[in-house]
Structure formats: C-alpha cells, structure tokens
Design an enzyme around this catalytic site. Structure first.
Site, PDB file in Angstrom:
ATOM      1  N   GLY A  89       0.816  -1.212   0.000  1.00 40.78           N
ATOM      2  CA  GLY A  89       0.000   0.000   0.000  1.00 40.78           C
ATOM      3  C   GLY A  89       0.848   1.260   0.000  1.00 40.78           C
ATOM      4  O   GLY A  89       0.577   2.211  -0.748  1.00 40.78           O
ATOM      5  N   ASP A  90       1.882   1.288   0.830  1.00 40.16           N
ATOM      6  CA  ASP A  90       2.791   2.436   0.858  1.00 40.16           C
ATOM      7  C   ASP A  90       3.499   2.610  -0.481  1.00 40.16           C
ATOM      8  O   ASP A  90       3.676   3.732  -0.971  1.00 40.16           O
ATOM      9  CB  ASP A  90       3.840   2.232   1.948  1.00 40.16           C
TER      10      ASP A  90
END
Length: 407
Positions: A178-179
């Site tokens: 996600g990051d």
C-alpha cells in the site's frame, strides 16, 4: 557507482537533473517517492531529526547499526539534520524550500502546519512549489486526522478483502504494498504538476495522495461490477476471478507453478500440450466466458497433468508450447535467473566498510537517460554542512547551530 557519499556525483544527463526536492518524510511512502526522483537525477535533500533520523535506518536486517533497506531507500539522497521543533530549524527549512521545486511530506495532516511549514506558508515564499502530501486518508474528509498506515490503506482500499482463500481470513502481501503504490502515484503526480507548471508559466500546486485511494485506484472492475450487478468480488485463492484458466498448480516434486492459459489461442495450445485435444477443440471453450463457466473442470484437468510431472518438465513443456508459465521465485531464484542477469536487475555497491552488497537496480529503464545508483543511503547528517554552506552559512555558524541542537 561512487563509493563516496558525494552529492557531486550526479550524472548530468539524467531526466530530472536540476530538479530540487526537499523530503520531510519517514519510513516508506514519502521516502520511496523521493527515492524514485533521486534515481533519475533529482537533487533530493532529506530532512532528518538530529541524533535519530528516519526510523527506517534501524528496520529489519542491519549492517552494523544501519538497515540494509536504508541503503536502497535513501540512495542518491542527501541527509541533512534539522530540529524542526526549534524556530531556527524551521527557518532553515523554509530557506531550503524557497529554492526547491518539490516538497514531499508524509506526516499526518496538520503536522506541517503546526511546524509552520504548511502549504500557505511555503507557497507564499515559493509560488512555483509543488507540494506532495502523502497520508492515510488525504488532507480532507472526516478521517483526515486518523492515523493511517499502509495496512489500513490496503484494507480500506479493497485489496485485503479479495486476497487469500475463500474459507480463511484475508491476508496481506509480504511487503508494504500500500505504501509503495501510494509512492508511485505520488511520484507520478509530482511529475504531472511539474509539467503543468512548465506549460502554464510557473504556478505550483498540491498533490494530495491518500494511501487508501492509491490502493482503491488499482481495484480494476470492482466498482462498476458492484454498481451494475450488485456483485461483490470475494477471495478466490490463487485463481484469477472471471479469467480462466489462470492459477497456481503443484507439480509432482512439490514445485508450485503458475500457468496462465486465459488467452483464446493460448488455451488451445495449453490443452494440446497437456494431451487434451478434446478440450482444445471444444467450441464451448473457445472464449473466456465459456471457459469460466467450466472453470472447476478445466482446473481439475490442469491440476491432474501438472501433478503427474516434475516442475521442470512442466516448465519445459509449456514453454515449448508458448504458454505463459513460471515457477514462483524466491529471492534466491532471482540471483541466478538469466532474465534478471541479462536485464541487470541486481547491481552491486560498496558498503561503508568496503564490503560488497547486492541491491535492486533502478527501473524503469530509459534508453537515453537511465537512472543509476550514485551513492547508497548516507550516514545521518552526512550532507548537513555542505547544504547549509549553500545557504550562505560558514563553518562557525554551523558549529553554533550544532551546539544548540538545531542540526
């Protein structure tokens, strides 16, 4: 790659040469965004807290007291220590931003404003500034003030819900995906904003990236399928839902093999290769809709054939039939794979003590202006003096700042 932590080593023909970036970020999303920019020539000045620096410096496997991940995530960046809790530190930060093209920050919304480094202040001093802001939920909305790590973004963005086996709880991927996705959107947004500035005469803007939205943007057809049919995609294990056949199969020797036979012509070749010409010639299986309706049957056939052969035989047979196939690589497989080697996807650098270290090479690959590793992640504050001298401070002034804990 230069063995020195020198900011003078940048290659002159990189596409982002001349772009100055100030990073106020820690850990993953913001620093990964600036890493991409630095790899392609941007001058990235990373602001870190004196004495501690980015927590990523201590994450996972260490070389001495420094994370091996740090050497990759901070490559080509300059490390400057500034105490942003002091007014002098904030004043220096503003001076740096005044000459910057891009600022990247990934604090919780409102933190930069509390420091006196919000968009209104920074853009007033530099109207051409592009400010990239990464956070869990974005700069607006009812959730903006909540903490939001990558795991929350993956969950709220829809990725976790569809990942895993149908009869088990959702699972995560083995990396902070996600990051990383948010970082890619941030880098893309920064470059689009620079392009807009170039075309329209110098006006900057804010690039607002929310982690949950970055993941949500990758969710393919989920939104229109739900809106039109009320269909909610569920976990399907290793099967690609609605696209048949695409799955993981286990060979006789225990090797896990990915087989992608979902193209119409590919499916025919796959069935012939596994001695099922009857399915190859079945007109009901000529397109994806027909195959998907009989997915359980098709997967059973492939499972049976793969399970009767060793993994290498499966790979050789299906590659000869021009069917997409692969075993599932560990990092050890990557080190010896001829495709990785031919594309130079693993490069070697020198650690501060002189030891050799393998790290991922830069991508994407540009033919005329490729990105490179100029130096690995630097020691904390390695560039503080040189950057401050660029602002006009002499050694005496810098020494006094250091004594007062400002740098």
């Amino acid at each position: 790659m230069s063995d020195e932590f020198s900011a003078e080593a940048a290659v002159s023909d990189k596409p982002l040469r001349g772009v100055r970036v100030i990073e106020f970020g820690t850990l993953i999303a913001g620093p990964f965004c600036t890493r991409i920019l630095a790899e392609f020539g941007a001058e990235v000045i990373k602001i870190e807290a004196p004495g501690t620096g980015d927590p990523l410096r201590k994450w996972r496997k260490l070389h001495g007291d420094t994370s091996l991940w740090w050497y990759v995530q901070a490559r080509n960046k300059q490390s400057v220590t500034l105490n942003l809790k002091s007014q002098e530190g904030v004043d220096i930060a503003r001076q740096l931003v005044a000459s910057a093209d891009i600022v990247v920050e990934n604090f919780r919304p409102g933190v930069m404003e509390k420091l006196g480094l919000g968009w209104d202040v920074l853009s007033a001093g530099n109207p051409a500034l592009v400010m990239v802001r990464l956070s869990g939920f974005g700069q607006t909305g009812p959730y903006r003030d909540q903490p939001g790590f990558g795991a929350i973004g993956e969950s709220m963005g829809g990725l976790r819900y569809i990942t895993g086996d149908p009869d088990l709880p959702p699972v995560k991927t083995g990396i902070s995906i996600g990051d990383s996705i948010a970082a890619l959107w941030a880098a893309l947004g920064a470059l689009m904003a620079l392009r807009h500035r170039e075309v329209t005469g110098g006006q900057g803007q804010v690039v607002d990236v929310a982690l949950y939205e970055a993941v949500f943007a990758m969710m393919e057809s989920m939104v229109p399928e739900f809106d039109h049919y009320g269909f909610i995609r569920e976990r399907t294990g290793n099967v690609m839902p609605g696209i048949t056949p695409s799955n993981t199969h286990t060979a006789r020797d225990g090797k896990h093999i990915i087989v992608g036979g979902n193209g119409d012509a590919i499916f025919k070749r796959l069935m012939r290769a596994i001695d099922r010409p009857d399915l190859s010639d079945d007109v009901a299986l000529a397109d994806n809709a027909g195959r998907d309706a009989r997915a359980a049957e098709i997967y059973g056939v492939i499972d049976d054939w793969v399970g009767r052969h060793d993994g290498q035989v499966v790979l050789d047979t299906l590659k000869a039939a021009d069917v997409p196939v692969s075993n599932i690589y560990s990092v050890a497989d990557m080190f010896s794979d001829p495709q990785y080697l031919a594309r130079h996807m693993i490069e070697r650098v020198r650690l501060p003590g002189g030891e050799s270290l393998a790290i991922p090479s830069v991508m994407p690959k540009l033919t005329a202006t490729p990105g490179t590793t100029e130096w690995i992640g630097p020691p904390l504050g390695a560039h503080t003096d040189s950057v401050l001298k660029g602002l006009g401070l002499d050694e005496g002034a810098i020494s006094q700042l250091r004594q007062r804990g400002v740098v």
